[in-house]
Design an enzyme around this catalytic site. Sequence first.
Site: not given
Length: 583
Positions: A70, A198, A207, A227, A249, A251, A276, A368
Site C-alpha cells: 500500500r 497491488y 481497505k 481493522h 498490518s 502484526c 482483517d 501474499r
Amino acid sequence: MVCTNKSVLEWVEEMAALTKPDRIVWIDGSKAEKDRLEAEAVSTGEMVRLDEKKLPGCLYHRTALNDVARVEHRTFICTSKKEDAGHTNNWMAPADAYAKLRPLFDGSMKGRTMYVIPYLMGPAGSPVSKVGVEVTDSIYVVLNMRIMTRMGDIALKQLGDSNDWVRGLHGKAQVDEENRYIMHFPEDNAIWSVNSGYGGNVLLGKKCFSLRIASNLAHKEGWLAEHMLILGIEAPDGSVQYVTGAFPSACGKTNLAMLIPPASAKGYKVYTVGDDIAWMRIGEDGRLWAINPEAGFFGVAPGTSMKSNPNALLTTKANTIFTNVVLTEDGDVWWEGMGTPPPAKGTDWKGNPWTPGSPEKGANPNSRFTAPAAQCPCISPKWEAPEGVPISAILFGGRRAKTAPLVYQSFDWNHGVFVGATMASETTAAAAGNVGVVRRDPMAMLPFCGYNMGDYFAHWVAMGQRIKNPPKIFNVNWFRTDENGKFVWPGFGDNFRVLEWVLDRCNGKVDAVSTPIGYMPKPEDIDLTGLDGFTRKDLEGILTIDRDVWADEIKGIEEHFAKFDRLPAEMREQLAALKQRFA
Ligand code: GTP
Ligand code: SPV
Ligand code: MN
C-alpha cells in the site's frame, strides 16, 4: 443476469467514456467466466498456472517491482472540508482530486478490456451487507475480487434498483509510481485508484470500501468498521465466545484468528470468523455483534508455516493466488519461513533466477496469498451468519519491544478507547516506506480511518454509551524483546494462554492486579503448562511496567494528542488520569 440498475448502467457508461476501453465485460461470478479469465491471464503471462497436483486451481503472479505494498503517502481522503479528513489523512478537495485524476484515466483503457465487477461486502442476504461496483482493466483484480468478495449476479440481485452502492474506478494505467493515487470520496461513495496493481491499492472492496468509506458510513449510521480479526473460542462444554482484535498490518491478526490451542488447553478450539476487517453493530440484546465483510484472506506469506499457522497454510492448498513469492521449476511456491527446505533453483519475486545462496530474499516481505475463507480448516460455522457473532472482548495490540506488557485490561470502556487511541507499533512491509519505526497507529486504523481521527475517537466513546453490555477491552503485545532483541514470548498458538485469561476476566472467573496502566494478570493465572524453555520468571519479565519507559510513553502520547484538532475531552481526561496513577 443482465444489469438493469439505472444508476449502475449510467455510471459504467460514464467511466467507459472516460477510460475508453476496447470492450466492456460484465462479471457474473460464474465458474465458466473464471475459467475463461484464468486462461486469458495465463496466455498473456500475467499469471502462471501452478502444478495441478500439488496446488490445484492455484495461480502465481508478480507485480511491478515498484508496486509491492500500500502507498499511504499517495492515499487521499477527499472531503469538501479539510478538517473532515483530519491531520492523519492526506487531503485534497474533491474537485481538485477529480481534475488531477481525470487526465490519468483519460483513454487509459484503450486497447484493453474494462471489467465491471458488482460485489457484496458481507454475507448474501444479510441486512448489514453492502454493495460495491468496481470497474478495472486488470484480470488479476477480477480473480482476486472473486475470492475476497461475493461477486457478480449475487451482488446485482441484492442491489436491485437501489442507488446505495460504492463506485470504484481502478486503472493500472502505466503502473507509474509518480502518478499513483488512491483517492476516496466519502461524500460521493466513490473510490478512484490509478497506476497500481497491488492488493490494498486495487482490491477496492477491501481497505478502500470496507474501512475508509465504511468508517464514514459507520460514523453517520452508528456502527463500527474496524481493522480487526474475529475469532470464536469453543470451551470444552461446547459454549462459544467471540473476540475481535485490532493489530496493525502484518502484526498477527491472521495468525491469531486461526491459532491452534496448545495441548494443555484440552477440549478448547478456536474458530476463524475473519482475519482483517470487522463491521460491528449493536444488537437487540445490547451486545456488540460483528460480521466479516470479506469472503477470503489476503494474507502475509513469509513466516506462514505448518508450525506457525497450519490452518492458513492448509487454506492455500487449492484455488489460491500467490503474489510475489518464489516460483519453483515444478510449478510450486516457496517463501522464507515456510518451514520446508528452499528449492534448489527457482525464480524470485522480481522474476530473476534464484537459489538458496542468492544474497536477496526470494519472496518479497509483503508477498501474499489470496485464499477462499471457506477452505480454512477452522472456519467458524457462524462465519456467514447474517447477524454476525456477539463480541465478549476487544483486543488492541502492536509491536512494542519494551513498553507494553504481554496483556492488560482497561479499567472501563473509555479507558479502553484511550488504550486503542494511543496504540503504537513498529512499521512493517505492508506499506511502502521504512520498516521497524515506532509510530502511533490508533486502533490499527491510522492508514484506514476515512475521517477525522478525533471524531473517530468521539464515535467510539459515543458507541460505549449506547452498548448495554459492552465487550471488555484489552491490550496485548506478543513482541516484547530481550536484551538481544529476540522475542521473549513464544507467540502463535501459545497466544491462546493469553486468550484464556482474557475470557476468564470477561466471565468473572479470575481477579487481577490493578496497576497504573490497567488490570494485569497475576503471573500464576497465565497457564504455562507444557511450555518448553519459557519459565514463570520469563513471564514475570514481560509483565513488568518500566516507569522510565512509561514516562517517555506519556510524553509520546502528549505529542500524539497535541496534533489533534478535535480530540474528545474524554481522551484528555484519560491521559490526566494515567499521569495521576503514575504520580
Ligand atoms: P495484515 O494482513 O497486513 O493486516 O496483517 P496481519 O495482522 O493479519 O498479520 P499476520 O498474522 O499475517 O502476521 C504477520 C507477521 O507477524 C508474520 O511475519 C508472522 O510470522 C508474525 N507474527 C504473527 N503472530 C506472531 C506472534 O504471536 N509472535 C511473533 N513473534 N510473530 C508473529
Ligand atoms: C494490510 O496492509 O493491512 C493488509 C494488506 O491487510 S492490504 O490489502 O494490501 O492492505
Ligand atoms: Mn490488514
